[in-house]
Design an enzyme around this catalytic site. Structure first.
Site, PDB file in Angstrom:
ATOM      1  N   GLY A  92     -26.080  27.370  18.966  1.00 45.47           N
ATOM      2  CA  GLY A  92     -25.404  27.592  20.240  1.00 45.47           C
ATOM      3  C   GLY A  92     -26.122  26.881  21.368  1.00 45.47           C
ATOM      4  N   GLU A 335     -26.525  34.497  11.768  1.00 45.17           N
ATOM      5  CA  GLU A 335     -27.774  35.245  11.604  1.00 45.17           C
ATOM      6  C   GLU A 335     -27.923  35.795  10.204  1.00 45.17           C
ATOM      7  OE1 GLU A 335     -29.724  34.747  14.282  1.00 45.17           O
ATOM      8  OE2 GLU A 335     -31.079  35.104  12.619  1.00 45.17           O
TER       9      GLU A 335
HETATM   10  C1  LIG Z   1     -19.821  45.521  25.604  1.00 50.93           C
HETATM   11  C2  LIG Z   1     -18.927  44.503  24.995  1.00 50.93           C
HETATM   12  C3  LIG Z   1     -19.715  43.613  24.044  1.00 50.93           C
HETATM   13  C4  LIG Z   1     -18.852  43.063  22.989  1.00 50.93           C
HETATM   14  C5  LIG Z   1     -19.688  42.489  21.846  1.00 50.93           C
HETATM   15  C6  LIG Z   1     -19.094  41.207  21.384  1.00 50.93           C
HETATM   16  C7  LIG Z   1     -19.376  40.949  19.912  1.00 50.93           C
HETATM   17  C8  LIG Z   1     -19.012  39.560  19.565  1.00 50.93           C
HETATM   18  C9  LIG Z   1     -20.140  38.559  19.881  1.00 50.93           C
HETATM   19  C10 LIG Z   1     -19.739  37.119  19.560  1.00 50.93           C
HETATM   20  C11 LIG Z   1     -20.938  36.202  19.563  1.00 50.93           C
HETATM   21  C12 LIG Z   1     -20.881  35.131  18.466  1.00 50.93           C
HETATM   22  C13 LIG Z   1     -22.206  34.970  17.769  1.00 50.93           C
HETATM   23  C14 LIG Z   1     -23.301  34.674  18.756  1.00 50.93           C
HETATM   24  C15 LIG Z   1     -24.661  34.854  18.196  1.00 50.93           C
HETATM   25  C16 LIG Z   1     -24.965  33.871  17.100  1.00 50.93           C
HETATM   26  C17 LIG Z   1     -26.445  33.793  16.834  1.00 50.93           C
HETATM   27  C18 LIG Z   1     -26.639  33.204  15.478  1.00 50.93           C
HETATM   28  C19 LIG Z   1     -27.941  32.500  15.363  1.00 50.93           C
HETATM   29  C20 LIG Z   1     -28.145  32.016  13.965  1.00 50.93           C
HETATM   30  O1  LIG Z   1     -27.284  32.089  13.119  1.00 50.93           O
HETATM   31  S1  LIG Z   1     -29.718  31.421  13.685  1.00 50.93           S
HETATM   32  C21 LIG Z   1     -29.726  30.983  11.977  1.00 50.93           C
HETATM   33  C22 LIG Z   1     -29.649  32.211  11.109  1.00 50.93           C
HETATM   34  N1  LIG Z   1     -29.890  31.862   9.748  1.00 50.93           N
HETATM   35  C23 LIG Z   1     -30.241  32.770   8.826  1.00 50.93           C
HETATM   36  O2  LIG Z   1     -30.270  33.957   9.072  1.00 50.93           O
HETATM   37  C24 LIG Z   1     -30.611  32.223   7.484  1.00 50.93           C
HETATM   38  C25 LIG Z   1     -30.503  33.280   6.400  1.00 50.93           C
HETATM   39  N2  LIG Z   1     -31.396  32.983   5.296  1.00 50.93           N
HETATM   40  C26 LIG Z   1     -32.645  33.560   5.218  1.00 50.93           C
HETATM   41  O3  LIG Z   1     -33.087  34.324   6.046  1.00 50.93           O
HETATM   42  C27 LIG Z   1     -33.457  33.231   3.996  1.00 50.93           C
HETATM   43  O4  LIG Z   1     -33.117  31.957   3.510  1.00 50.93           O
HETATM   44  C28 LIG Z   1     -33.247  34.275   2.857  1.00 50.93           C
HETATM   45  C29 LIG Z   1     -31.791  34.395   2.496  1.00 50.93           C
HETATM   46  C30 LIG Z   1     -33.815  35.584   3.310  1.00 50.93           C
HETATM   47  C31 LIG Z   1     -33.981  33.810   1.621  1.00 50.93           C
HETATM   48  O5  LIG Z   1     -35.275  33.463   2.020  1.00 50.93           O
HETATM   49  P1  LIG Z   1     -36.296  32.956   0.906  1.00 50.93           P
HETATM   50  O6  LIG Z   1     -37.472  32.410   1.592  1.00 50.93           O
HETATM   51  O7  LIG Z   1     -35.576  32.087  -0.060  1.00 50.93           O
HETATM   52  O8  LIG Z   1     -36.726  34.303   0.229  1.00 50.93           O
HETATM   53  P2  LIG Z   1     -36.331  34.891  -1.174  1.00 50.93           P
HETATM   54  O9  LIG Z   1     -34.907  35.339  -1.190  1.00 50.93           O
HETATM   55  O10 LIG Z   1     -36.796  33.954  -2.231  1.00 50.93           O
HETATM   56  O11 LIG Z   1     -37.250  36.209  -1.156  1.00 50.93           O
HETATM   57  C32 LIG Z   1     -38.664  36.039  -1.320  1.00 50.93           C
HETATM   58  C33 LIG Z   1     -39.324  37.244  -0.690  1.00 50.93           C
HETATM   59  O12 LIG Z   1     -39.295  37.109   0.732  1.00 50.93           O
HETATM   60  C34 LIG Z   1     -38.769  38.298   1.310  1.00 50.93           C
HETATM   61  N3  LIG Z   1     -38.148  37.932   2.567  1.00 50.93           N
HETATM   62  C35 LIG Z   1     -37.131  37.075   2.758  1.00 50.93           C
HETATM   63  N4  LIG Z   1     -36.851  36.975   4.062  1.00 50.93           N
HETATM   64  C36 LIG Z   1     -37.696  37.803   4.705  1.00 50.93           C
HETATM   65  C37 LIG Z   1     -37.893  38.149   6.073  1.00 50.93           C
HETATM   66  N5  LIG Z   1     -37.133  37.625   7.039  1.00 50.93           N
HETATM   67  N6  LIG Z   1     -38.869  39.021   6.376  1.00 50.93           N
HETATM   68  C38 LIG Z   1     -39.620  39.559   5.392  1.00 50.93           C
HETATM   69  N7  LIG Z   1     -39.497  39.290   4.069  1.00 50.93           N
HETATM   70  C39 LIG Z   1     -38.533  38.409   3.751  1.00 50.93           C
HETATM   71  C40 LIG Z   1     -37.820  38.823   0.299  1.00 50.93           C
HETATM   72  O13 LIG Z   1     -37.554  40.178   0.516  1.00 50.93           O
HETATM   73  C41 LIG Z   1     -38.605  38.569  -0.965  1.00 50.93           C
HETATM   74  O14 LIG Z   1     -39.574  39.551  -1.102  1.00 50.93           O
HETATM   75  P3  LIG Z   1     -40.006  40.053  -2.575  1.00 50.93           P
HETATM   76  O15 LIG Z   1     -41.096  41.049  -2.316  1.00 50.93           O
HETATM   77  O16 LIG Z   1     -38.797  40.641  -3.198  1.00 50.93           O
HETATM   78  O17 LIG Z   1     -40.477  38.810  -3.303  1.00 50.93           O
HETATM   79  C1  FAD Z   2     -20.670  31.518  15.906  1.00 55.31           C
HETATM   80  C2  FAD Z   2     -21.864  30.982  15.176  1.00 55.31           C
HETATM   81  C3  FAD Z   2     -23.039  30.758  15.883  1.00 55.31           C
HETATM   82  C4  FAD Z   2     -24.151  30.237  15.218  1.00 55.31           C
HETATM   83  N1  FAD Z   2     -25.292  29.982  15.948  1.00 55.31           N
HETATM   84  C5  FAD Z   2     -26.356  29.429  15.325  1.00 55.31           C
HETATM   85  C6  FAD Z   2     -27.535  29.125  16.055  1.00 55.31           C
HETATM   86  O1  FAD Z   2     -27.600  29.326  17.256  1.00 55.31           O
HETATM   87  N2  FAD Z   2     -28.590  28.561  15.399  1.00 55.31           N
HETATM   88  C7  FAD Z   2     -28.545  28.302  14.054  1.00 55.31           C
HETATM   89  O2  FAD Z   2     -29.524  27.801  13.514  1.00 55.31           O
HETATM   90  N3  FAD Z   2     -27.436  28.603  13.310  1.00 55.31           N
HETATM   91  C8  FAD Z   2     -26.352  29.155  13.918  1.00 55.31           C
HETATM   92  N4  FAD Z   2     -25.233  29.463  13.188  1.00 55.31           N
HETATM   93  C9  FAD Z   2     -25.176  29.108  11.769  1.00 55.31           C
HETATM   94  C10 FAD Z   2     -25.294  30.345  10.878  1.00 55.31           C
HETATM   95  O3  FAD Z   2     -26.591  30.858  10.919  1.00 55.31           O
HETATM   96  C11 FAD Z   2     -24.900  29.939   9.449  1.00 55.31           C
HETATM   97  O4  FAD Z   2     -23.543  29.600   9.454  1.00 55.31           O
HETATM   98  C12 FAD Z   2     -25.163  31.084   8.481  1.00 55.31           C
HETATM   99  O5  FAD Z   2     -26.540  31.241   8.305  1.00 55.31           O
HETATM  100  C13 FAD Z   2     -24.488  30.853   7.118  1.00 55.31           C
HETATM  101  O6  FAD Z   2     -24.943  29.674   6.525  1.00 55.31           O
HETATM  102  P1  FAD Z   2     -23.879  28.556   6.071  1.00 55.31           P
HETATM  103  O7  FAD Z   2     -22.965  28.341   7.186  1.00 55.31           O
HETATM  104  O8  FAD Z   2     -24.652  27.419   5.512  1.00 55.31           O
HETATM  105  O9  FAD Z   2     -23.044  29.242   4.911  1.00 55.31           O
HETATM  106  P2  FAD Z   2     -23.436  29.217   3.329  1.00 55.31           P
HETATM  107  O10 FAD Z   2     -24.783  29.705   3.159  1.00 55.31           O
HETATM  108  O11 FAD Z   2     -23.083  27.865   2.800  1.00 55.31           O
HETATM  109  O12 FAD Z   2     -22.415  30.320   2.799  1.00 55.31           O
HETATM  110  C14 FAD Z   2     -21.174  29.964   2.263  1.00 55.31           C
HETATM  111  C15 FAD Z   2     -20.831  30.985   1.220  1.00 55.31           C
HETATM  112  O13 FAD Z   2     -21.762  30.862   0.153  1.00 55.31           O
HETATM  113  C16 FAD Z   2     -22.256  32.145  -0.208  1.00 55.31           C
HETATM  114  N5  FAD Z   2     -23.657  32.105  -0.635  1.00 55.31           N
HETATM  115  C17 FAD Z   2     -24.639  31.325  -0.142  1.00 55.31           C
HETATM  116  N6  FAD Z   2     -25.803  31.605  -0.731  1.00 55.31           N
HETATM  117  C18 FAD Z   2     -25.555  32.606  -1.628  1.00 55.31           C
HETATM  118  C19 FAD Z   2     -26.359  33.354  -2.520  1.00 55.31           C
HETATM  119  N7  FAD Z   2     -27.687  33.145  -2.636  1.00 55.31           N
HETATM  120  N8  FAD Z   2     -25.761  34.326  -3.263  1.00 55.31           N
HETATM  121  C20 FAD Z   2     -24.435  34.560  -3.142  1.00 55.31           C
HETATM  122  N9  FAD Z   2     -23.613  33.891  -2.308  1.00 55.31           N
HETATM  123  C21 FAD Z   2     -24.179  32.928  -1.562  1.00 55.31           C
HETATM  124  C22 FAD Z   2     -22.200  32.917   1.096  1.00 55.31           C
HETATM  125  O14 FAD Z   2     -22.134  34.299   0.802  1.00 55.31           O
HETATM  126  C23 FAD Z   2     -20.957  32.422   1.759  1.00 55.31           C
HETATM  127  O15 FAD Z   2     -19.856  33.201   1.344  1.00 55.31           O
HETATM  128  C24 FAD Z   2     -24.090  29.969  13.830  1.00 55.31           C
HETATM  129  C25 FAD Z   2     -22.914  30.216  13.113  1.00 55.31           C
HETATM  130  C26 FAD Z   2     -21.805  30.732  13.780  1.00 55.31           C
HETATM  131  C27 FAD Z   2     -20.551  30.991  12.998  1.00 55.31           C
END
Ligand SMILES: CCCCCCCCCCCCCCCCCCCC(=O)SCCNC(=O)CCNC(=O)[C@H](O)C(C)(C)COP(=O)(O)OP(=O)(O)OC[C@H]1O[C@@H](n2cnc3c(N)ncnc32)[C@H](O)[C@@H]1OP(=O)(O)O
Ligand code: FAD
Length: 572
Positions: A92, A335
Site C-alpha cells: 500500500g 497480512e
Molecule cells: C469503524 C469502521 C472501520 C471499518 C473497518 C474496515 C475494514 C476493512 C479495511 C480494508 C483495508 C484493506 C487492507 C489494508 C491493510 C493491508 C495490510 C496488509 C499488509 C501486508 O499484507 S504485509 C505482507 C504480509 N505477508 C504475510 O503475512 C506473509 C505470510 N507468510 C508468513 O508469515 C510466513 O511465510 C509463514 C507462512 C508463517 C511461513 O514462514 P516460514 O518461515 O516458512 O515458517 P514455517 O512455516 O516453516 O514454520 C517454521 C517455524 O516458524 C514458526 N513461525 C512462523 N512464523 C512465525 C512468526 N511470525 N512468529 C513466530 N514463529 C513463527 C512456525 O510456527 C514454526 O515453528 P515450529 O516450532 O513449528 O517449527
Molecule cells: C488489499 C491488499 C493490501 C496489501 N498490502 C500489502 C502491503 O502493504 N505490503 C505487502 O508486502 N503486501 C501487501 N499485500 C499482499 C498480501 O500480503 C499477499 O497478497 C498475501 O500475503 C497472500 O500472498 P499471495 O498474494 O502471494 O497469495 P498466495 O500465497 O499465492 O496464495 C494463493 C493461494 O494459494 C494458497 N496457498 C499458498 N500457500 C499455501 C500453503 N502452504 N498451504 C496451502 N495453501 C497455500 C493460499 O491459501 C491461497 O488460497 C496486500 C494484499 C492486499 C489484497
C-alpha cells in the site's frame, strides 16, 4: 486502524505508513536507527510503504527473490530485483505516495544467504518526488475495493544503501560483513504478528459497522404482511431477519472482546521478549494467525449476510455495505492469507498435542487440550448455561485436534514423509484449528461478560448475546458435537429452541446494542444506517448526486442509442 484507513483522497493512501511502515521501525530498528527515522515517520516528514510481497511470492516469505547483497568494500547493501517475479507487488502506498519503504529482501553476505531481513530504502526524491536512481515505481491498477490506496509495484536495479539501513535490532551485519544471528529468525516477522493482531479489531469494527447499518435499516424498513390486513411490520420483526443479523451482532461483540485479549497478550509477550524471554512467541504467533484468519473470514461472510438482509438498497453503494465487504475481503488475504494462517495455528496445535501426549502440562490458550476427557459423558445438559456451552466447544476442539493429529501419525506410520502426511491431513487440520479458535472466542466472550465492569442490566444483555453466539455456533456445526456423543440430538434440539428464545430476548435491545458501538455517520458512510433513520429522503438525495444525473439526456444517447433506435425504426 479505522482512523488510519481513512485515505487522504483518491489515488494516494498512507494507511500502510501508519499500520505497517512506522510499526516496523518501532519493532525492528535499533535505538540509533529510531533516532534517525521514527520521528520523521511519526511526524509524516517521510511517508513509507511496507514492501515485502512480490509478484511471485506473498505467502512464502522464505521464497522472496529480492536480494540485499553486502559489499564490505563500500559498507553498503546492494538491493536488486533479479527477476520479473521479484518485483515488489501490492504494498500500500508504494505506487505513488511513499518516498521510503522497508524492503524485505534475502540477505547475502560473504557469499551466504541468511534469509529475509528488512531494509530501509528511499524510493523517491524528497525534493520532487521523482523515483530515486535505479528504482522503478507504479500503481498495480484497480482492485476489488480500497481503490483510494495506491497499492504499487517497485523494481530495484542494484540500488546501493548504507549498511546502517538494515534494520538491526535483532540480526546485524558488521562492517566486515560478519552476520550476527538474532535470538529467533522469526523476529524479522514481528510486524506481521502485530498487524494480524490489529486485524481482529478491524474485523470487529467492520462487522459492528455492517450490523449497525443492517439493524437500524431493519427498523426503518417495513415490508409485507405478517397478518392479513395489519400494517406492514418492521422487517426486524421477522425471525429470519433476526436469525440473519443477531448472530453477526453477537460475533461483532465476541471479536471486539477477543481483540482486547489479543492486544493484552501482544503487549505482555513482546514485553517479555524485550527482556530476552522468547517463550511466548510461538503462542503469540499461533493465536494472532488463527484469530486473524477466523475473525476476518466470519466478518466477510457476515457483512454479505447483512447486505443481503437489506434487499436492493443493500446492494447500492448508498448502503456502505459493498465497500465494507470489499475491505473485509481484503483482510482475508492481506497480512497472511487465511488458509495459510490457520495452518500455522494447526501446526502449533499438533505440536502442543504431542507435548500433552508426552505428559507435558499445557498452558495458555491450549491448556484445555490436556484437560478435556476423550470419552464423552452424554446426558441432558443445560444448554443455557455458559459453562456448559464453553465446555462443549472445548471438547469439540480437543476431539478434532486429536483426530487430525492421530490421522497424521497414522499416515506417517504407513510410511509417508511428515510433509506428505501433513498435506494429506491439512483439511482436517484446518477444521481442527478453526474449532480451536472458535472455542477460544466463546470462552473469552463468556469470561468477559462475567467479569467486565458494567451495570447488571447490561451484563444480562451481554450474557444473552454470548449465549446466542454460542448456541448459533453449536447449531451451525451440530455434527461436530454429535460425532462422539458428547452432545445428543436432544441437546441440539434444546440448543435450537434456546437460540430462538435468545433471538426474541435480544430484539428489544438490538438498536441499543448497535448504538453502543458509537459509530458516527461519517465513519459508517451509509444512508441506510443513518443515526436519524431518515433513509428515504437521503437515498433520493444520494441518487440525484449520481454523475449520470448531471444531464437530463446523457451524451451516450446521441452517440449510441439514438442511431441504434433510428436504424431499427428504419427497418420496420
Ligand atoms: C469503524 C469502521 C472501520 C471499518 C473497518 C474496515 C475494514 C476493512 C479495511 C480494508 C483495508 C484493506 C487492507 C489494508 C491493510 C493491508 C495490510 C496488509 C499488509 C501486508 O499484507 S504485509 C505482507 C504480509 N505477508 C504475510 O503475512 C506473509 C505470510 N507468510 C508468513 O508469515 C510466513 O511465510 C509463514 C507462512 C508463517 C511461513 O514462514 P516460514 O518461515 O516458512 O515458517 P514455517 O512455516 O516453516 O514454520 C517454521 C517455524 O516458524 C514458526 N513461525 C512462523 N512464523 C512465525 C512468526 N511470525 N512468529 C513466530 N514463529 C513463527 C512456525 O510456527 C514454526 O515453528 P515450529 O516450532 O513449528 O517449527
Ligand atoms: C488489499 C491488499 C493490501 C496489501 N498490502 C500489502 C502491503 O502493504 N505490503 C505487502 O508486502 N503486501 C501487501 N499485500 C499482499 C498480501 O500480503 C499477499 O497478497 C498475501 O500475503 C497472500 O500472498 P499471495 O498474494 O502471494 O497469495 P498466495 O500465497 O499465492 O496464495 C494463493 C493461494 O494459494 C494458497 N496457498 C499458498 N500457500 C499455501 C500453503 N502452504 N498451504 C496451502 N495453501 C497455500 C493460499 O491459501 C491461497 O488460497 C496486500 C494484499 C492486499 C489484497
Amino acid at each position: 486502524m479505522a482512523a488510519a484507513l481513512q485515505t487522504l483522497g483518491g489515488g494516494i493512501g498512507i494507511t500502510l505508513h501508519w499500520i505497517a511502515f512506522t510499526p516496523t521501525i518501532e519493532q525492528q530498528a535499533t535505538e540509533e536507527q529510531k533516532k534517525k527515522w521514527l520521528k520523521l515517520a511519526q511526524d509524516v516528514a517521510i511517508v513509507g510503504a511496507y514492501a515485502q510481497t512480490e509478484m511471485g511470492h506473498g505467502t512464502f516469505v522464505r521464497g522472496l527473490e529480492t536480494t540485499a547483497t553486502y559489499d564490505p568494500s563500500t559498507q553498503e547493501f546492494v538491493i536488486n530485483s533479479p527477476t520479473l517475479t521479484s518485483t515488489k507487488w501490492w504494498p500500500g502506498g508504494l505506487g505513488k505516495t511513499a518516498n521510503h519503504a522497508t524492503v524485505m529482501a534475502q540477505l547475502y553476505t560473504r557469499g551466504k544467504c541468511y534469509g529475509p531481513h528488512n531494509f530501509m530504502v528511499q524510493i523517491r526524491s524528497l525534493e520532487n518526488h521523482q523515483p530515486c536512481p535505479g528504482v522503478t515505481l507504479g500503481d498495480i491498477g484497480p482492485k476489488m475495493e480500497s481503490n483510494g490506496n495506491d497499492n504499487g509495484f517497485a523494481r530495484f536495479d542494484h540500488v546501493r544503501i548504507p549498511r546502517e539501513n538494515m534494520l538491526m535490532k535483532f540480526a546485524r551485519v558488521e562492517a566486515d560483513g560478519t552476520y550476527v544471528q538474532p535470538p529467533s529468525s522469526k523476529l524479522a516477522y514481528s510486524n506481521m504478528v502485530y498487524l494480524r493482531g490489529t486485524f481482529v479489531m478491524s474485523a470487529a469494527q467492520a462487522l459492528a459497522s455492517a450490523t449497525t447499518i443492517a439493524v437500524r435499516y431493519s427498523c426503518v424498513r417495513r415490508q409485507s404482511e405478517m397478518k392479513p390486513g395489519e400494517p406492514e411490520p418492521q422487517i426486524l420483526e421477522y425471525q429470519t431477519q433476526q436469525y440473519k443479523l443477531f448472530p453477526q451482532l453477537a460475533a461483532a461483540y465476541a471479536f471486539w472482546f477477543a481483540s482486547w485479549f489479543m492486544t493484552q497478550q501482544h503487549g505482555s509477550i513482546t514485553g517479555s521478549m524485550e527482556k530476552g524471554d522468547m517463550s511466548g512467541l510461538a503462542e503469540l504467533h499461533a493465536l494472532s494467525a488463527g484469530l486473524k484468519s477466523y475473525t476476518t473470514a466470519v466478518t466477510a461472510r457476515g457483512i454479505d449476510v447483512c447486505r443481503m438482509a437489506c434487499g436492493g438498497h443493500g446492494y447500492s453503494h448508498a448502503s456502505g455495505l459493498p465497500a465494507l465487504f470489499g475491505g473485509a475481503a481484503a483482510l482475508c488475504t492481506a497480512e497472511g492469507e487465511n488458509t495459510v494462517m490457520m495452518l500455522q495455528t494447526a501446526r502449533y496445535l499438533v505440536k502442543c498435542f504431542a507435548q500433552s501426549q508426552a505428559g507435558k502440562r499445557l498452558t495458555g490458550t491450549v491448556a484445555y487440550l490436556s484437560a478435556v476427557q476423550p470419552s464423552p459423558v452424554a446426558g441432558n445438559r443445560n444448554m443455557s448455561d455458559l459453562g456448559t456451552l464453553v465446555a462443549a466447544f472445548q471438547h469439540r476442539a480437543a476431539r478434532m485436534v486429536r483426530h487430525a493429529a492421530m490421522q497424521m501419525q497414522g499416515e506417517m506410520q504407513k510410511g509417508k514423509a511428515r510433509e506428505d502426511a501433513w498435506n494429506s491431513c491439512s483439511v482436517l487440520l484446518i477444521k481442527a484449528a478453526e474449532a480451536h479458535v472458535h472455542s477460544f472466542v466463546v470462552r473469552n466472550f463468556a469470561e468477559t461478560v462475567q467479569t467486565v465492569e458494567v451495570d447488571e442490566s447490561v451484563r444480562a444483555v451481554l450474557t444473552s448475546l454470548c449465549q446466542l453466539y454460542s448456541l448459533y455456533g453449536i447449531t451451525e456445526h451440530a455434527g461436530d458435537f454429535l460425532k462422539d456423543g458428547y452432545l445428543t440430538g436432544r441437546d441440539i434440539d434444546a440448543a435450537s429452541s434456546h437460540l430462538s428464545a435468545m433471538l426474541a430476548r435480544v430484539r428489544p435491545d438490538a438498536v441499543a446494542l448497535v448504538d453502543a458501538f458509537d459509530l458516527h455517520d461519517k465513519i459508517l458512510r451509509s444512508v441506510l444506517g443513518r443515526y436519524d433513520g431518515r433513509v428515504y429522503e437521503h437515498l433520493y438525495e444520494w441518487a440525484k448526486k449520481s454523475p449520470l444525473n448531471k444531464s437530463e439526456v446523457h451524451e451516450s444517447y446521441y452517440k449510441y442509442l439514438q442511431p441504434f433506435l433510428k436504424s431499427n425504426r428504419a427497418k420496420l
